[in-house]
Design a protein around this motif. Structure first.
Motif, mmCIF file in Angstrom:
data_model
loop_
_atom_site.group_PDB
_atom_site.id
_atom_site.type_symbol
_atom_site.label_atom_id
_atom_site.label_comp_id
_atom_site.label_asym_id
_atom_site.label_seq_id
_atom_site.Cartn_x
_atom_site.Cartn_y
_atom_site.Cartn_z
ATOM 1 N N ARG A 81 0.779 -1.206 -0.002
ATOM 2 C CA ARG A 81 -0.005 0.087 -0.026
ATOM 3 C C ARG A 81 1.071 1.345 -0.122
ATOM 4 N NH1 ARG A 81 -4.290 2.043 3.805
ATOM 5 N NH2 ARG A 81 -5.349 3.478 2.169
ATOM 6 N N ARG A 82 0.703 2.011 -1.143
ATOM 7 C CA ARG A 82 1.668 3.210 -1.105
ATOM 8 C C ARG A 82 3.101 2.804 -1.076
ATOM 9 N NH1 ARG A 82 -2.257 5.580 2.372
ATOM 10 N NH2 ARG A 82 -3.889 6.376 0.991
ATOM 11 N N GLY A 83 3.648 1.823 -1.325
ATOM 12 C CA GLY A 83 4.991 1.333 -1.507
ATOM 13 C C GLY A 83 5.418 0.606 -0.198
ATOM 14 N N GLU A 84 4.629 0.606 0.773
ATOM 15 C CA GLU A 84 4.878 -0.109 1.975
ATOM 16 C C GLU A 84 4.360 -1.282 1.942
ATOM 17 O OE1 GLU A 84 7.039 1.185 4.398
ATOM 18 O OE2 GLU A 84 7.286 2.977 2.885
ATOM 19 N N LYS A 85 5.411 -2.604 2.281
ATOM 20 C CA LYS A 85 4.657 -3.772 2.523
ATOM 21 C C LYS A 85 3.796 -4.038 3.458
ATOM 22 C CE LYS A 85 6.580 -6.962 4.971
ATOM 23 N NZ LYS A 85 7.344 -7.998 5.604
ATOM 24 N N THR A 86 2.627 -4.188 3.326
ATOM 25 C CA THR A 86 1.527 -4.692 4.535
ATOM 26 C C THR A 86 1.402 -5.910 4.959
ATOM 27 O OG1 THR A 86 -0.150 -4.838 2.942
ATOM 28 C CG2 THR A 86 0.054 -2.300 3.835
ATOM 29 N N LEU A 87 1.716 -6.894 4.181
ATOM 30 C CA LEU A 87 1.580 -8.489 4.546
ATOM 31 C C LEU A 87 2.472 -9.139 3.421
ATOM 32 C CD1 LEU A 87 0.273 -10.598 6.300
ATOM 33 C CD2 LEU A 87 -1.561 -10.669 4.331
ATOM 34 N N ARG A 88 3.223 -10.253 3.942
ATOM 35 C CA ARG A 88 3.791 -11.170 2.957
ATOM 36 C C ARG A 88 3.251 -12.438 3.611
ATOM 37 N NH1 ARG A 88 10.098 -12.456 2.154
ATOM 38 N NH2 ARG A 88 9.988 -14.164 0.850
ATOM 39 N N PHE A 89 2.872 -13.619 2.672
ATOM 40 C CA PHE A 89 2.449 -14.871 2.975
ATOM 41 C C PHE A 89 3.161 -15.677 2.062
ATOM 42 C CE2 PHE A 89 -1.351 -12.947 1.203
ATOM 43 C CZ PHE A 89 -1.437 -13.885 0.338
ATOM 44 N N PRO A 90 3.790 -16.884 2.420
ATOM 45 C CA PRO A 90 4.089 -17.782 1.427
ATOM 46 C C PRO A 90 2.850 -18.904 1.064
ATOM 47 C CG PRO A 90 4.741 -18.469 3.733
ATOM 48 C CD PRO A 90 4.151 -17.255 3.725
ATOM 49 N N GLY A 91 3.058 -19.577 0.137
ATOM 50 C CA GLY A 91 2.051 -20.472 -0.394
ATOM 51 C C GLY A 91 0.764 -20.287 -1.006
ATOM 52 N N TYR A 92 0.004 -21.149 -1.071
ATOM 53 C CA TYR A 92 -1.263 -21.051 -1.717
ATOM 54 C C TYR A 92 -2.445 -20.734 -0.895
ATOM 55 C CZ TYR A 92 -5.022 -22.786 -4.654
ATOM 56 O OH TYR A 92 -6.137 -23.124 -5.552
ATOM 57 N N GLU A 93 -3.030 -19.610 -1.271
ATOM 58 C CA GLU A 93 -4.232 -19.260 -0.412
ATOM 59 C C GLU A 93 -5.624 -19.361 -1.084
ATOM 60 O OE1 GLU A 93 -4.917 -18.997 2.571
ATOM 61 O OE2 GLU A 93 -2.772 -18.418 3.363
ATOM 62 N N HIS A 94 -6.711 -20.040 -0.544
ATOM 63 C CA HIS A 94 -7.877 -20.319 -1.292
ATOM 64 C C HIS A 94 -8.443 -18.647 -1.628
ATOM 65 C CE1 HIS A 94 -12.301 -20.605 -1.514
ATOM 66 N NE2 HIS A 94 -12.200 -21.843 -2.067
ATOM 67 N N GLU A 95 -9.102 -18.471 -2.689
ATOM 68 C CA GLU A 95 -9.463 -17.192 -3.309
ATOM 69 C C GLU A 95 -10.349 -16.513 -2.297
ATOM 70 O OE1 GLU A 95 -12.327 -15.603 -6.623
ATOM 71 O OE2 GLU A 95 -11.288 -17.377 -6.989
ATOM 72 N N ARG A 96 -11.072 -17.097 -1.533
ATOM 73 C CA ARG A 96 -11.747 -16.378 -0.467
ATOM 74 C C ARG A 96 -11.134 -15.864 0.550
ATOM 75 N NH1 ARG A 96 -17.172 -14.881 1.371
ATOM 76 N NH2 ARG A 96 -16.489 -13.526 3.180
#
Length: 124
Positions: A81-96
């Protein structure tokens, strides 16, 4: 909405977008291929969010690798968001779950018009 191919040339500008989702993948990654249709559908549902894919074993992507490496598994998703990382997660997430993560970490707090008859408007 198409997913932008992320390279060294456009990485810095891409993450400066108001709302951005970057998915790091590798060639011949079965989980990455399974993840892509959901990400592509989400990019269609959320045209106000920029989506990008960085294929780690194609091109150098040195800046991305320096900032967020090592990438121990793929896909690996980074929300900005505006150049700042807000979250990082590895792997596959369900679409919902991915929808929830993008809304709560990228969209909330910004002005976005979501028609109530859109799939996203019906969820929230």
């Amino acid at each position: 909405m198409p997913i932008t191919e992320i390279t060294d040339k456009n990485y810095a500008a891409f993450k400066q977008n108001e709302r951005a989702v970057l998915v790091a993948t590798t060639s011949n990654c079965e989980y990455c291929e399974a993840y892509k249709p959901g990400v592509l559908e989400l990019s269609d549902l959320m045209p106000y969010v920029n989506f990008g894919e960085a294929v780690l074993d194609k091109g150098h992507l040195g800046q991305l690798k320096r900032e967020y490496g090592p990438f121990e598994g793929t896909p690996d998703t980074i929300l900005f968001r505006r150049g700042e990382k807000t979250l990082r997660f590895p792997g596959y997430e369900h679409e919902r779950i991915l929808i929830d993560l993008v809304i709560s970490n990228v969209v909330v707090g910004s002005t976005v018009y979501v028609p109530t008859d859109s799939p996203i408007g019906q969820i929230y």
